[in-house]
Write a protein that holds these residues in place. Structure first.
Motif, short mmCIF file in Angstrom:
data_model
loop_
_atom_site.label_atom_id
_atom_site.label_comp_id
_atom_site.label_asym_id
_atom_site.label_seq_id
_atom_site.Cartn_x
_atom_site.Cartn_y
_atom_site.Cartn_z
N TYR A 142 -1.19 -0.46 -9.49
CA TYR A 142 -2.03 -0.57 -10.52
C TYR A 142 -3.60 -0.62 -9.82
O TYR A 142 -4.72 -0.20 -10.12
CB TYR A 142 -2.17 -1.81 -11.63
N ILE A 143 -3.45 -1.47 -8.61
CA ILE A 143 -4.81 -1.84 -8.04
C ILE A 143 -4.54 -1.89 -6.72
O ILE A 143 -3.56 -2.27 -5.92
CB ILE A 143 -5.44 -3.34 -8.23
N ASN A 144 -5.58 -0.89 -5.97
CA ASN A 144 -5.33 -0.55 -4.42
C ASN A 144 -6.43 -1.41 -3.94
O ASN A 144 -7.76 -1.25 -4.22
CB ASN A 144 -5.72 1.06 -4.09
N LEU A 145 -6.00 -2.28 -2.99
CA LEU A 145 -6.97 -3.14 -2.37
C LEU A 145 -7.56 -2.60 -1.32
O LEU A 145 -7.05 -1.69 -0.36
CB LEU A 145 -6.29 -4.50 -1.95
N ALA A 146 -8.90 -2.67 -0.97
CA ALA A 146 -9.46 -1.95 0.39
C ALA A 146 -8.99 -2.52 1.64
O ALA A 146 -8.68 -3.91 1.63
CB ALA A 146 -10.99 -2.28 0.15
N LEU A 204 -1.08 -6.72 -9.38
CA LEU A 204 -1.42 -5.50 -8.30
C LEU A 204 -0.65 -4.41 -8.89
O LEU A 204 -0.85 -3.19 -8.44
CB LEU A 204 -1.50 -6.06 -6.99
N ALA A 205 0.80 -4.55 -8.88
CA ALA A 205 1.62 -3.63 -9.13
C ALA A 205 2.90 -4.25 -9.82
O ALA A 205 3.05 -5.51 -9.89
CB ALA A 205 2.07 -3.02 -7.57
N VAL A 206 3.81 -3.43 -10.13
CA VAL A 206 5.01 -3.76 -10.66
C VAL A 206 6.12 -2.93 -9.94
O VAL A 206 5.57 -1.57 -9.46
CB VAL A 206 5.36 -3.63 -12.27
N LYS A 249 -2.51 -5.19 6.87
CA LYS A 249 -1.15 -5.40 6.88
C LYS A 249 -0.71 -6.28 5.65
O LYS A 249 -1.13 -7.37 5.56
CB LYS A 249 -0.43 -5.74 8.16
N PRO A 250 0.57 -5.87 5.03
CA PRO A 250 1.04 -6.80 3.97
C PRO A 250 1.37 -8.24 4.45
O PRO A 250 2.12 -8.13 5.64
CB PRO A 250 1.93 -6.08 3.27
N ILE A 251 1.17 -9.30 3.79
CA ILE A 251 1.80 -10.53 4.12
C ILE A 251 2.17 -10.86 2.91
O ILE A 251 1.55 -11.52 1.85
CB ILE A 251 0.59 -11.46 4.74
N LEU A 252 3.50 -10.85 2.50
CA LEU A 252 4.09 -10.98 1.36
C LEU A 252 5.02 -12.22 1.25
O LEU A 252 5.88 -12.51 2.19
CB LEU A 252 4.98 -9.85 1.04
N LEU A 253 4.70 -13.13 0.14
CA LEU A 253 5.60 -14.34 0.02
C LEU A 253 6.68 -13.93 -0.99
O LEU A 253 6.25 -13.50 -2.13
CB LEU A 253 4.96 -15.46 -0.39
N GLY A 311 0.32 1.38 0.48
CA GLY A 311 -0.71 1.30 -0.35
C GLY A 311 -1.08 -0.27 -0.42
O GLY A 311 -1.86 -0.79 -1.15
N THR A 312 -0.24 -1.20 0.43
CA THR A 312 -0.24 -2.39 0.50
C THR A 312 -1.17 -3.14 1.71
O THR A 312 -0.83 -2.64 2.76
CB THR A 312 0.94 -3.16 0.14
N SER A 313 -1.67 -4.32 1.26
CA SER A 313 -2.57 -5.01 2.36
C SER A 313 -2.71 -6.44 2.12
O SER A 313 -2.85 -6.60 0.81
CB SER A 313 -3.73 -4.21 2.71
N GLY A 314 -3.11 -7.27 2.71
CA GLY A 314 -3.50 -8.56 2.54
C GLY A 314 -2.16 -9.54 1.90
O GLY A 314 -1.05 -9.08 1.86
#
Length: 330
Positions: A185-189, A174-176, A104-108, A137-140
């Motif tokens: 741009y980059i999908n994290l596993a 990772l993205a804009v 799951k995404p943890i966003l600051l 598509g987001t995680s971490g």
């Protein structure tokens, strides 16, 4: 709609003007009233763990954040943390080590101007963060700021006032996010289950090498810490003229069980101690660790995390060179 937990720590985004300067005073519920469109993309609950200037953020607050995320992990699809910009990169790095393999995404996010100001960047940063938190598509752990998504172990504050406050160091964005559209741009596993850590050893010092700096200062820091990071010039090294005794100091303290890491003051491209004699001689004579392409914020937090798990030099070395959240790729 997805459920997102908004966690508040304070910062500029929550500040009001006072006679003594900006001071975090606004609650998360107050902040959300400025961005009603968030309710159209997700359901939001709030938890305020503190309301402070991020200059006051400490490892104790990181542990509070980890515990809050762990206690609520199964209830929500993602997390958005409101945080001051001054130490946001440190918190992002710390959470990257303390909450590993989160699917799951943890966003600051935060802002350079309070949300109640007409020209604030707060509204777009917050909306982008919630939008990205709902993206499949987001995680971490990441920072979302000024339309950029930056990996938590690669973010650094590079401007003090501009809205483009953060840069991604030695790693792509990772993205804009542009006009409500996510360009990934980059999908994290995605891992199956997160691993939480709540033990840190905060006895980690940072010694910035300057012309004429005495090795006795480094010795003083090593006496009082379990690890010290030397932020050297260029690709890394220590003064080697006869009047200096850095090599002896480092040898003595490593022999006593201290951890020493070499990194560079230069923001991009990282260290390489084999290039010059001042670095090669040190690395060939003592078991010093080298940061390579890791950023200082990540090195500090990774050492706190590692030393919270072990004191064994071989295990420390193994963990330090283990890639976590793409923190070291050299």
């Amino acid at each position: 709609m997805k459920k997102i937990l908004m966690i508040g720590t304070g910062g500029t985004i929550a500040s009001r003007a006072t006679s003594n300067g900006l001071d975090p005073q606004m609650t998360l519920d107050e902040i959300l009233t400025y961005i009603p469109d968030i309710a159209k993309i997700c359901d939001v609950d709030t938890i305020q763990i503190c309301n402070i200037d991020s200059t006051n953020i400490s490892p104790e607050h990181w542990i509070m954040l980890v515990n809050t995320i762990r206690e609520n992990y199964d209830k929500y699809d993602g997390f958005v943390i409101c945080h001051g910009t001054d130490t946001m990169a440190y918190t992002a790095a710390a959470l990257s080590y303390m909450v590993q393999n989160s699917a799951k995404p943890i966003l600051l996010t935060g802002a350079q101007k309070p949300i109640n100001k007409e020209s604030s960047d707060s509204k777009i940063n917050l909306f982008d963060s919630f939008l990205y938190a709902t993206f499949d598509g987001t995680s971490g752990v990441q920072i979302v700021f000024n339309g950029k998504v930056i990996l938590g172990t690669r973010a650094r504050k590079t401007r003090t006032k501009s809205f483009q406050s953060f840069s991604s160091i030695n790693y792509p964005y990772l993205a804009v996010i542009q006009d409500g559209h996510i360009i990934q741009y980059i999908n994290l596993a995605k891992a199956e289950a997160p691993v939480f850590y709540d033990t840190l050893n905060t006895k980690v010092g940072l010694f910035k090498l300057t012309p004429g700096a005495e090795a006795d200062v480094l010795s003083y820091m090593l006496e009082r810490n379990d690890a010290v990071i030397i932020e050297s010039y260029g690709v890394g090294g220590i003064p080697s003229m006869p009047q200096y005794h850095y090599l002896e100091v480092i040898q003595d303290w490593i022999a006593k069980g201290k951890t020493v890491v070499m990194t560079t003051q230069v923001p991009n491209e990282g260290s390489d101690m084999n290039v010059y004699k001042v670095g090669y001689n040190l690395k060939s004579k003592v078991p010093i660790l080298e940061a390579y392409d890791m950023i200082t914020e990540a090195v500090v937090c990774k050492l706190m995390w590692i030393l919270g798990q072990t004191k064994d030099p071989e295990k420390i070395k193994k963990l330090f060179y283990t890639t976590i959240s793409n923190d070291i790729l050299y």
